[in-house]
Motif scaffolding. Sequence first.
Motif, mmCIF file in Angstrom:
data_model
loop_
_atom_site.group_PDB
_atom_site.id
_atom_site.type_symbol
_atom_site.label_atom_id
_atom_site.label_comp_id
_atom_site.label_asym_id
_atom_site.label_seq_id
_atom_site.Cartn_x
_atom_site.Cartn_y
_atom_site.Cartn_z
ATOM 1 N N HIS A 191 -5.572 3.940 -3.009
ATOM 2 C CA HIS A 191 -4.404 3.769 -2.134
ATOM 3 C C HIS A 191 -3.318 4.772 -2.485
ATOM 4 O O HIS A 191 -3.396 5.489 -3.485
ATOM 5 N N ALA A 192 -2.305 4.803 -1.690
ATOM 6 C CA ALA A 192 -1.169 5.707 -1.932
ATOM 7 C C ALA A 192 -0.319 5.141 -3.047
ATOM 8 O O ALA A 192 0.726 4.577 -2.846
ATOM 9 N N THR A 193 -0.795 5.285 -4.260
ATOM 10 C CA THR A 193 -0.131 4.673 -5.394
ATOM 11 C C THR A 193 0.560 5.675 -6.294
ATOM 12 O O THR A 193 1.072 5.329 -7.333
ATOM 13 N N ILE B 123 -8.457 -4.535 -7.481
ATOM 14 C CA ILE B 123 -7.042 -4.169 -7.374
ATOM 15 C C ILE B 123 -6.905 -3.267 -6.161
ATOM 16 O O ILE B 123 -7.465 -2.167 -6.122
ATOM 17 N N ARG B 124 -6.156 -3.729 -5.160
ATOM 18 C CA ARG B 124 -6.051 -2.983 -3.913
ATOM 19 C C ARG B 124 -4.844 -2.056 -3.877
ATOM 20 O O ARG B 124 -4.789 -1.130 -3.080
ATOM 21 N N ALA B 125 -3.857 -2.323 -4.709
ATOM 22 C CA ALA B 125 -2.693 -1.444 -4.786
ATOM 23 C C ALA B 125 -2.059 -1.598 -6.155
ATOM 24 O O ALA B 125 -1.907 -2.712 -6.657
ATOM 25 N N ALA B 126 -1.706 -0.461 -6.763
ATOM 26 C CA ALA B 126 -1.099 -0.488 -8.092
ATOM 27 C C ALA B 126 -0.333 0.802 -8.307
ATOM 28 O O ALA B 126 -0.532 1.794 -7.611
ATOM 29 N N ASP C 4 0.818 -1.211 0.000
ATOM 30 C CA ASP C 4 0.000 0.000 0.000
ATOM 31 C C ASP C 4 0.856 1.266 0.000
ATOM 32 O O ASP C 4 0.376 2.334 -0.382
ATOM 33 N N ASP C 5 2.109 1.152 0.447
ATOM 34 C CA ASP C 5 2.976 2.322 0.559
ATOM 35 C C ASP C 5 3.730 2.631 -0.731
ATOM 36 O O ASP C 5 4.428 3.650 -0.811
ATOM 37 N N LEU C 6 3.634 1.745 -1.728
ATOM 38 C CA LEU C 6 4.364 1.982 -2.974
ATOM 39 C C LEU C 6 3.643 3.036 -3.810
ATOM 40 O O LEU C 6 2.417 3.094 -3.824
ATOM 41 N N PRO C 7 4.410 3.880 -4.539
ATOM 42 C CA PRO C 7 5.874 3.868 -4.654
ATOM 43 C C PRO C 7 6.570 4.839 -3.714
ATOM 44 O O PRO C 7 7.799 4.912 -3.698
ATOM 45 N N THR D 42 -5.701 6.392 -16.512
ATOM 46 C CA THR D 42 -4.451 5.649 -16.411
ATOM 47 C C THR D 42 -4.591 4.379 -17.232
ATOM 48 O O THR D 42 -5.278 3.448 -16.835
ATOM 49 N N GLU D 43 -3.949 4.335 -18.392
ATOM 50 C CA GLU D 43 -4.157 3.226 -19.323
ATOM 51 C C GLU D 43 -3.515 1.932 -18.835
ATOM 52 O O GLU D 43 -4.094 0.859 -18.953
ATOM 53 N N TRP D 44 -2.291 2.030 -18.318
ATOM 54 C CA TRP D 44 -1.548 0.843 -17.894
ATOM 55 C C TRP D 44 -1.140 0.993 -16.430
ATOM 56 O O TRP D 44 -0.750 2.079 -16.006
ATOM 57 N N ILE D 45 -1.226 -0.092 -15.675
ATOM 58 C CA ILE D 45 -0.794 -0.096 -14.275
ATOM 59 C C ILE D 45 -0.050 -1.392 -13.975
ATOM 60 O O ILE D 45 -0.285 -2.426 -14.597
ATOM 61 N N ALA D 46 0.869 -1.298 -13.017
ATOM 62 C CA ALA D 46 1.531 -2.492 -12.477
ATOM 63 C C ALA D 46 0.850 -2.809 -11.149
ATOM 64 O O ALA D 46 0.909 -2.006 -10.212
ATOM 65 N N VAL D 47 0.197 -3.954 -11.084
ATOM 66 C CA VAL D 47 -0.598 -4.311 -9.906
ATOM 67 C C VAL D 47 0.313 -4.890 -8.829
ATOM 68 O O VAL D 47 1.106 -5.797 -9.081
#
Length: 836
Positions: free
Chosen positions: A559-561, A592-595, A467-470, A569-574
């Motif tokens: 989340h703090a993403t 998706i809970r964090a990305a 959840d803290d990323l990035p 946002t077209e693309w995300i890293a989950v």
Amino acid sequence: MHDLPFAAGRADLTDALASRGCAVIQAPPGTGKTTLAPQYVLDHLRDAGRTSHGHRIVVTQPRRVAARSAAARIAEVRGTTLGDEVGYTVRGDRKVSADTVIEMVTPGVLLRRLLADPDLPGVDAVVIDEIHERHLESDLVFGMVAQLRELREDLLVVAMSATLDAARFAELLGGDAGPAPLVDVPSPIHPLDIRYADAAQSMAHRDRRNRTAVEDLVTATVRSTLAETTGDVLVFVPTIRGTETVAASLTGDGVAAMALHGRLRPAEQARIVRGHGGGARRVIVATDVAESSLTVPGVRVVVDSCLSRVSRRDTTRGMSVLVTETASQASMTQRAGRAGREGPGTVYRCLTAEQYAKAPAASPPAVLTSDLTAAMLDVACWGSPRGVDLPLPDPFPSAAATVAEDALRAIGAVDASGQVTAEGRRLARIPADPRLAHGGLIASEQVDAATVAKVLAVLDGSVGSVDDLPRNLPSGSDPVVQRFRRLLDDGRDGANGTGRADRADRAGSVGGAGLRGSDAVAYTLACACPGLIAHRVTGSSGDRYLTVSGTGAVWRGGHATGAAGAAGTEWIAVADIAGASTRSTDGAGAVIRAAVPLTEALAFDAAAPLLRDGVVCTWTPGGTAGKLTARRVRTLGAVELASTPVSVKDVPVSAREQAVREGLQSSGLGVLAWSDHAAELRRRIQYLHEQGVEGYPDVADAARASQLLEFVVPELAAERRPDLAGLLRGLIPWNRPVDEAAPTSLELPVGRTVRLRYPEVGTGGPVVVATKLQDCFGLQASPEIAGRRVQFQLLSPAQRPLAVTDDLASFWAGPYAQVRSEMRGRYPKHPWPERP
């Protein structure tokens, strides 16, 4: 030391080692087997003159806290300094010396040593503790060490279990010579007063929408406990966050409460485990690290949440995840025993007695529920692909093993036959999921190793939160981060260049080796979990995504993403995704809970092996021959990037036939354009097949009627209507005429011919005749087709149902009289003889 119950088993253990070189110890928690057994093995070796400088006994403990604590306890008993005669090695922490002869380790540490040097030079004995807990790494260590004994007859092996399944391990460890000797030491445990919750305060009835429901209920139970009992309290909760939450709440009440879990510093863990030396009453809030092989002095009360954090295979993520479940009765019994180690104790269970009785007797072995990718790599490195010749307590489940082997093949860790490659051996040296290790090494080509190490430490679950990323990465001085940094450096040094050339060609597309900030974190995430790269679904409101692995999910960007929101946002890293469930996702599907947002170029680079360009041909039913269509498609896994129609004529015949084959296998042969004659013939053939008549094949569906399918496919691929009736007759041997075995009509005694109606394919029904009752006069019994009687649906002169029977003889002798009395007055012009 000699007043511990296990002291009574010393002679049996040394006799077993002298005669067979191996033993299985069965002794309940609290008997002192963890403290005494390694010392008895050492005494036996010394008495036999088999110890020398640099040789040692290695003892496994499934948890780091227990390994450190057990080493400290044995050193204290022997009057030595920890790290001298007795030491330990766990992930990120080591205290041994050249004089160490008893070394406590976690199974993962011993597993890495076995793979690095299978002969275990310098090791005289291996003691595997808590084998009954059935952790995956413990199972692998047991199997490898048991196999190693066949080559090293001098190696002593002891397995220790706290449950009654010890005999099973004795058979595996003993090998061809018969079961290993069993050392059974019962425990005179102190009496326990076990108290159950009432229904209103039961953990099973907690409000699952409340994120702190577990901690709130446990805290309330502890407060009641403190007022009703004396002595220190050991509290079991399933999560690290839960231990800290409960401890903080109790500390606010003025209670000396402390959390005990695997992420604490070793010194802090040791301080808690040592006891308070007569100070204030303590409450120790622990995860399952305190469930076994660990005695906390002063504890007389246990509060059990009755929940466990267990590993389960998650197909959405493609790896194991930790989930909270009701603990097994065996686990709850182990926890309760902590209260009776030093005297009579009290146990508070947060379940009703009835709910406890319904809990599973024991937890399933991890090999049956966990992702097997790392384990499959380990056994491949050992030289036993899929573990086929290893004496494992349970074999790998076939389906899960295949999925794991496919994952390893995709990253180049094993070859087509499952044998380990050079890349696989390199990845095996990194004690993390092979996919994380592989992704980390790739990411480090574009991202500085320090950042990669921090992200891997979070993904590995060792430190921090996704959840803290990035923004909030762990400190570079954290021991776990430093370990990952060192392993990444070692991994790059050992690279042989295999599989790297294709990535070098694309280095310019992602900006060279200078990714920083959010891009660096996102790219590392994407490389570590390429299947969880997700693309926004076209036309959605902005929060629906499709992962490369094919999972649809919702991301609301809460989340703090590092993103203001998901929209656009077209693309995300989950980094974290929850599988679909009404309870966790309000019916929205996977969530998706964090990305972290990801550029298209980075997404394409991270998931490069999944990028495909090609023609896709499909066949759909309809009309006389179905419809073939073709498209040129560019995809990244399950995500379609572009699609352009192409002419079917330009598609090779083999591809068209495969499209038809897949379409029929999916839809079934029933979607074909069957003429009435062909459909009836199919029903007759299937009926004969189901009655066991030789020579008539199964034509029920495409999955089983492979011969018929292969006749049909070329015709449909050429866009021609197949002669289904002719094809069906071609399946029947020439000497098995279907018209004789399954006629289409039946001639009745009155001279009338009626149509026979065969059951629909797959229903298993009888052959049916629907006719007037008078037509059947003179027919004494029901005729048979293929050994099964025909069913008659007998109708009135007005064609209304009168009776249904497949036994005319019984009908004439019984029910007919009632039908006759009711019908002859209604239809006086029709015959109703007494003896038809």
